[in-house]
Design a protein around this motif. Structure first.
Motif, mmCIF file in Angstrom:
data_model
loop_
_atom_site.group_PDB
_atom_site.id
_atom_site.type_symbol
_atom_site.label_atom_id
_atom_site.label_comp_id
_atom_site.label_asym_id
_atom_site.label_seq_id
_atom_site.Cartn_x
_atom_site.Cartn_y
_atom_site.Cartn_z
ATOM 1 N N SER A 1 64.408 30.824 -7.538
ATOM 2 C CA SER A 1 63.545 31.846 -8.135
ATOM 3 C C SER A 1 63.666 31.896 -9.649
ATOM 4 C CB SER A 1 63.843 33.217 -7.522
ATOM 5 O OG SER A 1 65.200 33.557 -7.693
ATOM 6 N N GLY B 1 60.487 31.076 -11.888
ATOM 7 C CA GLY B 1 60.041 32.071 -12.874
ATOM 8 C C GLY B 1 59.921 31.483 -14.269
ATOM 9 N N LYS C 1 56.396 31.046 -16.351
ATOM 10 C CA LYS C 1 56.260 31.643 -17.690
ATOM 11 C C LYS C 1 55.745 30.603 -18.686
ATOM 12 C CE LYS C 1 58.618 34.181 -21.292
ATOM 13 N NZ LYS C 1 59.802 34.943 -21.691
ATOM 14 N N VAL D 1 54.177 40.116 -15.777
ATOM 15 C CA VAL D 1 55.090 40.098 -14.635
ATOM 16 C C VAL D 1 54.288 40.080 -13.335
ATOM 17 C CG1 VAL D 1 56.805 41.453 -13.348
ATOM 18 C CG2 VAL D 1 57.059 41.128 -15.823
ATOM 19 N N ALA E 1 52.764 36.698 -12.761
ATOM 20 C CA ALA E 1 53.745 35.731 -12.255
ATOM 21 C C ALA E 1 54.025 35.965 -10.773
ATOM 22 C CB ALA E 1 55.039 35.820 -13.057
ATOM 23 N N LEU E 2 54.189 37.220 -10.370
ATOM 24 C CA LEU E 2 54.450 37.524 -8.962
ATOM 25 C C LEU E 2 53.264 37.132 -8.087
ATOM 26 C CD1 LEU E 2 56.351 40.921 -9.267
ATOM 27 C CD2 LEU E 2 57.314 38.638 -8.842
ATOM 28 N N VAL F 1 53.529 33.495 -7.605
ATOM 29 C CA VAL F 1 54.573 33.201 -6.619
ATOM 30 C C VAL F 1 53.985 33.291 -5.215
ATOM 31 C CG1 VAL F 1 56.690 34.125 -5.578
ATOM 32 C CG2 VAL F 1 56.567 33.770 -8.042
ATOM 33 N N CYS G 1 63.868 36.581 -5.097
ATOM 34 C CA CYS G 1 62.655 35.895 -5.542
ATOM 35 C C CYS G 1 61.886 36.744 -6.536
ATOM 36 C CB CYS G 1 61.796 35.545 -4.334
ATOM 37 S SG CYS G 1 60.271 34.692 -4.758
ATOM 38 N N TYR G 2 61.611 38.002 -6.182
ATOM 39 C CA TYR G 2 60.810 38.867 -7.050
ATOM 40 C C TYR G 2 61.577 39.285 -8.300
ATOM 41 C CZ TYR G 2 57.934 39.076 -2.873
ATOM 42 O OH TYR G 2 57.175 38.746 -1.776
ATOM 43 N N ASN H 1 64.203 37.861 -9.844
ATOM 44 C CA ASN H 1 64.471 36.764 -10.775
ATOM 45 C C ASN H 1 63.207 36.254 -11.441
ATOM 46 O OD1 ASN H 1 67.206 36.918 -10.299
ATOM 47 N ND2 ASN H 1 67.225 35.272 -8.799
ATOM 48 N N THR H 2 62.113 36.219 -10.711
ATOM 49 C CA THR H 2 60.840 35.811 -11.317
ATOM 50 C C THR H 2 60.425 36.816 -12.380
ATOM 51 O OG1 THR H 2 60.116 34.686 -9.307
ATOM 52 C CG2 THR H 2 58.401 35.337 -10.862
ATOM 53 N N VAL I 1 60.155 36.323 -16.688
ATOM 54 C CA VAL I 1 58.965 36.605 -17.500
ATOM 55 C C VAL I 1 59.268 37.663 -18.556
ATOM 56 C CG1 VAL I 1 56.601 37.527 -17.430
ATOM 57 C CG2 VAL I 1 57.386 35.913 -15.675
#
Length: 172
Positions: free
Chosen positions: A57, A61, A65, A77, A80-81, A84, A133-134, A136-137, A141
């Motif tokens: 993750s 991420g 970015k 953010v 990016a999510l 994912v 996952c969420y 760290n991603t 960012v």
């Protein structure tokens, strides 16, 4: 050669390929998890899954970015999510609550959980790997971004919502 071939494809075909690769990615992850689960048990599978997401993750991420040119803030953010989700073959989340520095994301469907139920495997306790996952991603960012799980399996849930996540940008 592959890059040339990709450049010749229509936008729709490229989108279809990206969606297919997302489904492939989540299938490989699921097959791997079920193989470990069948061989070593659920506890070992979850432990290894958490270790993988701790590293993957962060890398994902950072790459998102860079590729998307994200600079930070709630909009980036969430972007990016959302990517994912696409990369992992998941449906879009719905934004249940939204403010400049806080959003609550809701998933009304979950292909992984739904497939496990169809296969008679029961729900996967995804809370910890999904959090990594969420979180760290989001942090890749914007380091001010914090993610909190409102609810996710193995938590008790309503029949129409699989999970909820709160995203906050601290000290804007």
């Amino acid at each position: 050669m592959l890059k040339t071939n990709l450049e010749s494809l229509s936008k729709k075909t490229l989108i279809d390929i990206i969606e297919m690769l997302g489904k492939n990615w989540i299938s490989v992850d699921g097959f791997w998890y079920m193989g470990v689960e069948d061989t070593f048990g659920s506890e070992a599978a979850l432990k290894l899954d958490v270790k993988m997401w701790e590293r993957q993750s962060v890398l994902e991420g950072r790459r998102l970015k860079k590729v998307l040119g994200l600079e930070g803030g709630m909009e980036d953010v969430l972007k990016a999510l959302d990517f994912v989700n696409c990369i992992h073959g998941y449906p879009d989340f719905e934004i249940e609550e939204e403010a400049p520095n806080r959003s609550v994301l809701v998933y009304k469907s979950c292909p992984v959980q739904e497939a496990r139920l169809r296969l008679g495997r029961g729900e996967f306790a995804c809370k910890e790997p999904a959090y990594l996952c969420y979180a760290n991603t989001a942090a890749a960012v914007d380091p001010r971004a914090k993610v909190r799980c409102v609810s996710a399996p193995p938590d008790e849930r309503s029949s129409d919502i699989w999970c909820r996540w709160e995203v906050i940008i601290e000290n804007p």
